[in-house]
Design a protein around this motif. Sequence first.
Motif, PDB file in Angstrom:
ATOM      1  N   THR A  29       4.255   0.208  -5.026  1.00 18.77           N
ATOM      2  CA  THR A  29       2.973  -0.362  -5.432  1.00 18.77           C
ATOM      3  C   THR A  29       2.705  -1.723  -4.800  1.00 18.77           C
ATOM      4  O   THR A  29       1.631  -2.286  -4.997  1.00 18.77           O
ATOM      5  CB  THR A  29       2.879  -0.474  -6.969  1.00 18.77           C
ATOM      6  N   ALA A  30       3.633  -2.229  -3.999  1.00 18.68           N
ATOM      7  CA  ALA A  30       3.406  -3.488  -3.295  1.00 18.68           C
ATOM      8  C   ALA A  30       2.493  -3.306  -2.084  1.00 18.68           C
ATOM      9  O   ALA A  30       2.125  -4.283  -1.434  1.00 18.68           O
ATOM     10  CB  ALA A  30       4.740  -4.094  -2.862  1.00 18.68           C
ATOM     11  N   VAL A  31       2.082  -2.076  -1.777  1.00 18.75           N
ATOM     12  CA  VAL A  31       1.143  -1.829  -0.685  1.00 18.75           C
ATOM     13  C   VAL A  31      -0.080  -2.718  -0.907  1.00 18.75           C
ATOM     14  O   VAL A  31      -0.607  -2.792  -2.016  1.00 18.75           O
ATOM     15  CB  VAL A  31       0.723  -0.339  -0.649  1.00 18.75           C
ATOM     16  N   SER A  32      -0.516  -3.397   0.142  1.00 22.41           N
ATOM     17  CA  SER A  32      -1.653  -4.313  -0.009  1.00 22.41           C
ATOM     18  C   SER A  32      -2.964  -3.538  -0.136  1.00 22.41           C
ATOM     19  O   SER A  32      -3.093  -2.408   0.341  1.00 22.41           O
ATOM     20  CB  SER A  32      -1.737  -5.255   1.197  1.00 22.41           C
ATOM     21  N   ILE A  33      -3.918  -4.182  -0.765  1.00 22.84           N
ATOM     22  CA  ILE A  33      -5.246  -3.590  -0.894  1.00 22.84           C
ATOM     23  C   ILE A  33      -5.849  -3.370   0.485  1.00 22.84           C
ATOM     24  O   ILE A  33      -6.475  -2.342   0.748  1.00 22.84           O
ATOM     25  CB  ILE A  33      -6.156  -4.483  -1.774  1.00 22.84           C
ATOM     26  N   ALA A  34      -5.639  -4.314   1.402  1.00 26.29           N
ATOM     27  CA  ALA A  34      -6.173  -4.173   2.755  1.00 26.29           C
ATOM     28  C   ALA A  34      -5.610  -2.927   3.435  1.00 26.29           C
ATOM     29  O   ALA A  34      -6.361  -2.147   4.044  1.00 26.29           O
ATOM     30  CB  ALA A  34      -5.864  -5.417   3.579  1.00 26.29           C
ATOM     31  N   ASP A  35      -4.299  -2.708   3.337  1.00 24.63           N
ATOM     32  CA  ASP A  35      -3.686  -1.530   3.959  1.00 24.63           C
ATOM     33  C   ASP A  35      -4.153  -0.243   3.293  1.00 24.63           C
ATOM     34  O   ASP A  35      -4.384   0.766   3.952  1.00 24.63           O
ATOM     35  CB  ASP A  35      -2.160  -1.620   3.900  1.00 24.63           C
ATOM     36  N   LEU A  36      -4.286  -0.285   1.997  1.00 24.92           N
ATOM     37  CA  LEU A  36      -4.742   0.878   1.247  1.00 24.92           C
ATOM     38  C   LEU A  36      -6.167   1.274   1.644  1.00 24.92           C
ATOM     39  O   LEU A  36      -6.456   2.435   1.929  1.00 24.92           O
ATOM     40  CB  LEU A  36      -4.668   0.574  -0.249  1.00 24.92           C
ATOM     41  N   MET A  37      -7.050   0.294   1.685  1.00 31.14           N
ATOM     42  CA  MET A  37      -8.438   0.583   2.025  1.00 31.14           C
ATOM     43  C   MET A  37      -8.566   1.006   3.487  1.00 31.14           C
ATOM     44  O   MET A  37      -9.388   1.862   3.819  1.00 31.14           O
ATOM     45  CB  MET A  37      -9.325  -0.629   1.716  1.00 31.14           C
ATOM     46  N   LYS A  38      -7.756   0.448   4.347  1.00 27.62           N
ATOM     47  CA  LYS A  38      -7.759   0.860   5.758  1.00 27.62           C
ATOM     48  C   LYS A  38      -7.353   2.333   5.857  1.00 27.62           C
ATOM     49  O   LYS A  38      -7.976   3.113   6.575  1.00 27.62           O
ATOM     50  CB  LYS A  38      -6.807  -0.012   6.571  1.00 27.62           C
ATOM     51  N   ALA A  39      -6.319   2.719   5.128  1.00 24.17           N
ATOM     52  CA  ALA A  39      -5.870   4.119   5.135  1.00 24.17           C
ATOM     53  C   ALA A  39      -6.951   5.041   4.579  1.00 24.17           C
ATOM     54  O   ALA A  39      -7.068   6.198   4.997  1.00 24.17           O
ATOM     55  CB  ALA A  39      -4.583   4.270   4.326  1.00 24.17           C
TER      56      ALA A  39
END
Length: 197
Positions: A29-39
Amino acid sequence: MGRVSQAQAQKNRRHVVAIASRMFREKGTAVSIADLMKAAGLTRGGFYKQFVSKEDLVDEAIAHAFDEQAAHSPVAIEEPAGDHEAARRTLIEDYLSVWHRDHPGEGCPVSGFAADLGREPDQAARARDVYINGVRNRAARLATGDDGMAQLCTMLGALVLARATRGNPISEGLLQAARTALTESGTGPSEPQQRTD
Protein backbone atom coordinates in the motif's frame (compact mmCIF):
# COMPACT_ATOMS: atom_id res chain seq x y z
CA MET A 1 -11.24 20.25 -21.87
CA GLY A 2 -14.83 19.29 -20.98
CA ARG A 3 -16.07 17.99 -17.67
CA VAL A 4 -16.28 14.25 -17.16
CA SER A 5 -19.83 12.90 -17.00
CA GLN A 6 -21.06 11.30 -13.80
CA ALA A 7 -21.18 7.90 -15.52
CA GLN A 8 -17.59 8.30 -16.72
CA ALA A 9 -16.49 9.44 -13.26
CA GLN A 10 -17.99 6.28 -11.73
CA LYS A 11 -16.32 4.14 -14.38
CA ASN A 12 -12.99 5.87 -13.67
CA ARG A 13 -13.44 5.28 -9.94
CA ARG A 14 -14.08 1.56 -10.43
CA HIS A 15 -11.05 1.38 -12.71
CA VAL A 16 -8.81 3.08 -10.12
CA VAL A 17 -10.06 0.73 -7.38
CA ALA A 18 -9.33 -2.33 -9.55
CA ILE A 19 -5.85 -1.07 -10.45
CA ALA A 20 -5.15 -0.19 -6.80
CA SER A 21 -6.31 -3.62 -5.66
CA ARG A 22 -3.83 -5.28 -8.01
CA MET A 23 -0.94 -2.88 -7.36
CA PHE A 24 -1.36 -2.94 -3.56
CA ARG A 25 -1.29 -6.76 -3.54
CA GLU A 26 1.76 -6.74 -5.77
CA LYS A 27 3.79 -3.87 -4.29
CA GLY A 28 2.15 -2.95 -1.00
CA THR A 29 0.00 0.00 0.00
CA ALA A 30 3.03 2.31 -0.07
CA VAL A 31 2.48 2.68 -3.84
CA SER A 32 2.25 6.41 -4.50
CA ILE A 33 -0.91 8.06 -5.73
CA ALA A 34 1.05 9.39 -8.71
CA ASP A 35 2.18 5.88 -9.72
CA LEU A 36 -1.28 4.47 -9.17
CA MET A 37 -3.00 7.10 -11.28
CA LYS A 38 -0.36 6.76 -14.00
CA ALA A 39 -1.04 3.01 -14.14
CA ALA A 40 -4.76 3.79 -14.39
CA GLY A 41 -4.11 6.23 -17.23
CA LEU A 42 -5.54 9.16 -15.28
CA THR A 43 -4.15 12.37 -13.79
CA ARG A 44 -3.08 12.66 -10.18
CA GLY A 45 -5.54 15.51 -9.67
CA GLY A 46 -8.35 13.17 -10.66
CA PHE A 47 -7.65 11.08 -7.58
CA TYR A 48 -8.85 13.80 -5.23
CA LYS A 49 -12.08 14.21 -7.18
CA GLN A 50 -12.82 10.52 -6.59
CA PHE A 51 -11.46 9.72 -3.11
CA VAL A 52 -11.29 11.53 0.22
CA SER A 53 -7.91 9.99 1.02
CA LYS A 54 -5.57 7.19 0.13
CA GLU A 55 -6.83 5.29 3.18
CA ASP A 56 -10.32 5.30 1.66
CA LEU A 57 -8.88 3.85 -1.53
CA VAL A 58 -7.07 1.14 0.46
CA ASP A 59 -10.40 0.23 2.09
CA GLU A 60 -12.12 -0.05 -1.27
CA ALA A 61 -9.21 -1.93 -2.85
CA ILE A 62 -9.27 -4.56 -0.11
CA ALA A 63 -13.04 -4.99 -0.39
CA HIS A 64 -12.72 -5.23 -4.19
CA ALA A 65 -10.03 -7.90 -3.92
CA PHE A 66 -12.15 -10.10 -1.64
CA ASP A 67 -15.26 -9.63 -3.78
CA GLU A 68 -13.27 -10.55 -6.89
CA GLN A 69 -11.81 -13.64 -5.22
CA ALA A 70 -15.20 -14.80 -3.94
CA ALA A 71 -16.67 -14.56 -7.43
CA HIS A 72 -13.92 -16.76 -8.90
CA SER A 73 -13.41 -19.19 -6.03
CA PRO A 74 -13.26 -22.87 -7.01
CA VAL A 75 -15.29 -23.61 -3.90
CA ALA A 76 -18.04 -21.24 -5.01
CA ILE A 77 -18.07 -22.90 -8.42
CA GLU A 78 -17.89 -26.57 -7.38
CA GLU A 79 -19.59 -26.70 -4.02
CA PRO A 80 -23.18 -26.33 -5.22
CA ALA A 81 -22.63 -29.70 -6.90
CA GLY A 82 -22.02 -31.06 -3.38
CA ASP A 83 -18.34 -31.91 -3.73
CA HIS A 84 -16.68 -29.88 -1.00
CA GLU A 85 -13.54 -32.04 -0.93
CA ALA A 86 -12.90 -31.59 -4.66
CA ALA A 87 -13.40 -27.84 -4.30
CA ARG A 88 -11.09 -27.77 -1.27
CA ARG A 89 -8.34 -29.62 -3.17
CA THR A 90 -8.73 -27.27 -6.13
CA LEU A 91 -8.43 -24.28 -3.80
CA ILE A 92 -5.24 -25.72 -2.26
CA GLU A 93 -3.72 -26.60 -5.64
CA ASP A 94 -4.49 -23.16 -7.07
CA TYR A 95 -3.29 -21.32 -3.97
CA LEU A 96 -0.03 -23.25 -3.74
CA SER A 97 0.78 -23.01 -7.44
CA VAL A 98 3.77 -21.45 -9.16
CA TRP A 99 1.36 -19.18 -11.03
CA HIS A 100 -0.07 -17.79 -7.77
CA ARG A 101 3.41 -17.37 -6.37
CA ASP A 102 4.45 -15.37 -9.43
CA HIS A 103 1.29 -13.22 -9.76
CA PRO A 104 0.62 -11.63 -6.35
CA GLY A 105 -1.28 -8.73 -7.91
CA GLU A 106 -3.93 -11.13 -9.17
CA GLY A 107 -3.78 -13.43 -6.18
CA CYS A 108 -5.28 -13.90 -2.78
CA PRO A 109 -5.94 -10.74 -0.78
CA VAL A 110 -5.22 -12.63 2.46
CA SER A 111 -1.55 -12.89 1.47
CA GLY A 112 -1.54 -9.68 -0.55
CA PHE A 113 -2.59 -7.36 2.28
CA ALA A 114 -1.31 -9.22 5.38
CA ALA A 115 2.01 -7.40 5.74
CA ASP A 116 0.54 -3.93 5.15
CA LEU A 117 -2.30 -4.36 7.62
CA GLY A 118 0.14 -5.78 10.15
CA ARG A 119 2.39 -2.73 9.76
CA GLU A 120 -0.43 -0.18 9.71
CA PRO A 121 -2.52 -0.75 12.84
CA ASP A 122 -4.31 2.56 12.29
CA GLN A 123 -5.70 1.54 8.89
CA ALA A 124 -9.40 2.29 8.80
CA ALA A 125 -11.58 -0.14 10.71
CA ARG A 126 -13.56 -0.95 7.56
CA ALA A 127 -10.46 -2.37 5.85
CA ARG A 128 -9.56 -4.45 8.87
CA ASP A 129 -13.12 -5.78 9.20
CA VAL A 130 -13.27 -6.71 5.51
CA TYR A 131 -9.89 -8.40 5.82
CA ILE A 132 -10.87 -10.35 8.95
CA ASN A 133 -14.07 -11.56 7.28
CA GLY A 134 -12.01 -12.57 4.26
CA VAL A 135 -9.63 -14.58 6.44
CA ARG A 136 -12.54 -16.30 8.21
CA ASN A 137 -14.28 -17.11 4.93
CA ARG A 138 -11.14 -18.48 3.28
CA ALA A 139 -10.46 -20.70 6.31
CA ALA A 140 -14.10 -21.85 6.39
CA ARG A 141 -13.82 -22.94 2.77
CA LEU A 142 -11.09 -25.34 3.83
CA ALA A 143 -12.55 -26.87 7.01
CA THR A 144 -14.43 -26.04 10.17
CA GLY A 145 -13.03 -24.21 13.17
CA ASP A 146 -9.38 -24.35 14.11
CA ASP A 147 -8.62 -26.92 11.41
CA GLY A 148 -9.56 -24.44 8.68
CA MET A 149 -7.49 -21.72 10.33
CA ALA A 150 -4.48 -24.06 10.60
CA GLN A 151 -4.78 -25.06 6.95
CA LEU A 152 -4.99 -21.42 5.89
CA CYS A 153 -1.90 -20.62 7.97
CA THR A 154 -0.01 -23.45 6.26
CA MET A 155 -1.05 -22.21 2.82
CA LEU A 156 -0.27 -18.58 3.56
CA GLY A 157 3.09 -19.35 5.16
CA ALA A 158 4.14 -21.58 2.27
CA LEU A 159 3.13 -18.97 -0.30
CA VAL A 160 4.97 -16.12 1.45
CA LEU A 161 8.11 -18.24 1.83
CA ALA A 162 7.91 -19.42 -1.79
CA ARG A 163 7.68 -15.82 -2.98
CA ALA A 164 10.64 -14.83 -0.83
CA THR A 165 12.77 -17.69 -2.22
CA ARG A 166 11.64 -17.48 -5.86
CA GLY A 167 14.50 -18.39 -8.20
CA ASN A 168 15.80 -21.16 -5.93
CA PRO A 169 14.54 -24.77 -6.05
CA ILE A 170 13.44 -24.48 -2.43
CA SER A 171 10.61 -22.22 -3.60
CA GLU A 172 8.81 -24.96 -5.53
CA GLY A 173 9.72 -27.39 -2.74
CA LEU A 174 7.90 -25.25 -0.19
CA LEU A 175 4.76 -25.16 -2.34
CA GLN A 176 4.86 -28.92 -2.91
CA ALA A 177 5.47 -29.72 0.75
CA ALA A 178 2.45 -27.67 1.80
CA ARG A 179 0.25 -29.19 -0.94
CA THR A 180 1.25 -32.67 0.20
CA ALA A 181 0.67 -31.87 3.87
CA LEU A 182 -2.79 -30.49 3.17
CA THR A 183 -4.03 -33.07 0.68
CA GLU A 184 -2.37 -36.35 1.62
CA SER A 185 -1.60 -36.35 5.34
CA GLY A 186 -5.00 -36.86 6.79
CA THR A 187 -5.86 -33.19 7.02
CA GLY A 188 -9.26 -34.40 6.30
CA PRO A 189 -12.28 -33.02 4.68
CA SER A 190 -14.83 -31.44 6.88
CA GLU A 191 -17.86 -29.46 6.01
CA PRO A 192 -17.25 -25.76 5.40
CA GLN A 193 -18.72 -23.13 7.68
CA GLN A 194 -21.15 -20.50 6.51
CA ARG A 195 -19.64 -17.29 5.15
CA THR A 196 -19.84 -14.30 7.47
CA ASP A 197 -20.27 -11.56 4.87
